[in-house]
Structures are given as C-alpha cells and as structure tokens.
Design a protein around this motif. Structure first.
Motif, PDB file in Angstrom:
ATOM      1  N   MET A   1       0.828  -1.179   0.000  1.00 49.01           N
ATOM      2  CA  MET A   1       0.000   0.000   0.000  1.00 49.01           C
ATOM      3  C   MET A   1       0.875   1.245   0.000  1.00 49.01           C
ATOM      4  O   MET A   1       0.532   2.226  -0.655  1.00 49.01           O
ATOM      5  CB  MET A   1      -0.929  -0.030   1.217  1.00 49.01           C
ATOM      6  N   ILE A   2       1.994   1.182   0.712  1.00 53.36           N
ATOM      7  CA  ILE A   2       2.899   2.337   0.735  1.00 53.36           C
ATOM      8  C   ILE A   2       3.419   2.622  -0.673  1.00 53.36           C
ATOM      9  O   ILE A   2       3.472   3.773  -1.104  1.00 53.36           O
ATOM     10  CB  ILE A   2       4.058   2.097   1.726  1.00 53.36           C
ATOM     11  N   MET A   3       3.774   1.568  -1.405  1.00 53.27           N
ATOM     12  CA  MET A   3       4.274   1.742  -2.765  1.00 53.27           C
ATOM     13  C   MET A   3       3.192   2.358  -3.651  1.00 53.27           C
ATOM     14  O   MET A   3       3.460   3.302  -4.405  1.00 53.27           O
ATOM     15  CB  MET A   3       4.726   0.404  -3.339  1.00 53.27           C
ATOM     16  N   LEU A   4       1.968   1.863  -3.558  1.00 50.92           N
ATOM     17  CA  LEU A   4       0.878   2.413  -4.366  1.00 50.92           C
ATOM     18  C   LEU A   4       0.633   3.881  -4.024  1.00 50.92           C
ATOM     19  O   LEU A   4       0.430   4.703  -4.915  1.00 50.92           O
ATOM     20  CB  LEU A   4      -0.396   1.606  -4.158  1.00 50.92           C
ATOM     21  N   LYS A   5       0.654   4.190  -2.746  1.00 51.50           N
ATOM     22  CA  LYS A   5       0.436   5.571  -2.308  1.00 51.50           C
ATOM     23  C   LYS A   5       1.546   6.478  -2.841  1.00 51.50           C
ATOM     24  O   LYS A   5       1.265   7.574  -3.344  1.00 51.50           O
ATOM     25  CB  LYS A   5       0.374   5.626  -0.786  1.00 51.50           C
ATOM     26  N   SER A   6       2.798   6.023  -2.762  1.00 52.29           N
ATOM     27  CA  SER A   6       3.910   6.846  -3.236  1.00 52.29           C
ATOM     28  C   SER A   6       3.877   7.025  -4.750  1.00 52.29           C
ATOM     29  O   SER A   6       4.402   8.001  -5.277  1.00 52.29           O
ATOM     30  CB  SER A   6       5.249   6.256  -2.783  1.00 52.29           C
ATOM     31  N   GLN A   7       3.244   6.106  -5.467  1.00 49.76           N
ATOM     32  CA  GLN A   7       3.106   6.203  -6.923  1.00 49.76           C
ATOM     33  C   GLN A   7       1.867   7.007  -7.332  1.00 49.76           C
ATOM     34  O   GLN A   7       1.601   7.167  -8.515  1.00 49.76           O
ATOM     35  CB  GLN A   7       3.010   4.807  -7.542  1.00 49.76           C
ATOM     36  N   GLY A   8       1.100   7.477  -6.351  1.00 43.38           N
ATOM     37  CA  GLY A   8      -0.105   8.235  -6.663  1.00 43.38           C
ATOM     38  C   GLY A   8      -1.270   7.370  -7.090  1.00 43.38           C
ATOM     39  O   GLY A   8      -2.224   7.857  -7.681  1.00 43.38           O
TER      40      GLY A   8
END
Length: 93
Positions: A1-8
């Motif tokens: 989820m952190i990766m998805l959030k950081s990718q917008g």
C-alpha cells in the motif's frame, strides 16, 4: 500500500492500521508517502481517550476492507470490497 500511495495510485488511502508492529523503515516510508500508520493498540487507546467521537454510519459504497490475491497469475493485487459486497456475501450464505 505504501508503494501504491507513493506512486499516486492510492490517493484516497490516508490511514493504515496493523495488528503487527511496524519496522522503523516502514513507518518512515509510510510517512514519506503521506500515510498515517497505526498499530491496533494505538487505535484502541485513542478510542478509550475520546469518548465524544461521533461515529458516521457506513454506506453500501463505503470501503470495508481490501482482500489481497496470491498473485498466481502475476503480481499480487488488492481488491477493494465495500460494505455492500460483505452484506451480499453474508446474505447469500
């Protein structure tokens, strides 16, 4: 989820609650991505401390949970399930 959030790609996600303790680098990465990460014990304590909280009833379209696939046909993915999905599944059972 952190990766998805950081990718917008998870703009509406603001908070994550875990039953597991976060590693310090996970907390750092989450904060950098704009996520608030909480352990369940923090959420319980905050609830006890704030007895005046006004609960808003969820609607059928409100997200209830994310269900993660195993990734047998590719990368693992999260499926967003609404309260309506859960009610339909319980009713069918």
């Amino acid at each position: 989820m952190i990766m998805l959030k950081s990718q917008g790609r998870a703009e509406s996600i603001k908070n994550l609650i875990s039953f597991d303790v976060f590693d310090p680098e996970v907390l750092r990465d989450g904060k950098a991505a704009g996520l608030n990460l909480y352990h369940i014990s923090e959420v319980i304590e905050a609830g006890r401390a704030n007895r005046d909280f006004k609960f808003t009833e969820p609607t059928a379209d409100t997200t209830a949970l994310f269900c993660y696939t195993s990734g047998t046909t590719g990368d693992p993915k999260a499926a967003k399930l609404s309260h309506g999905n859960l009610i339909a599944a319980v009713t069918a059972a």
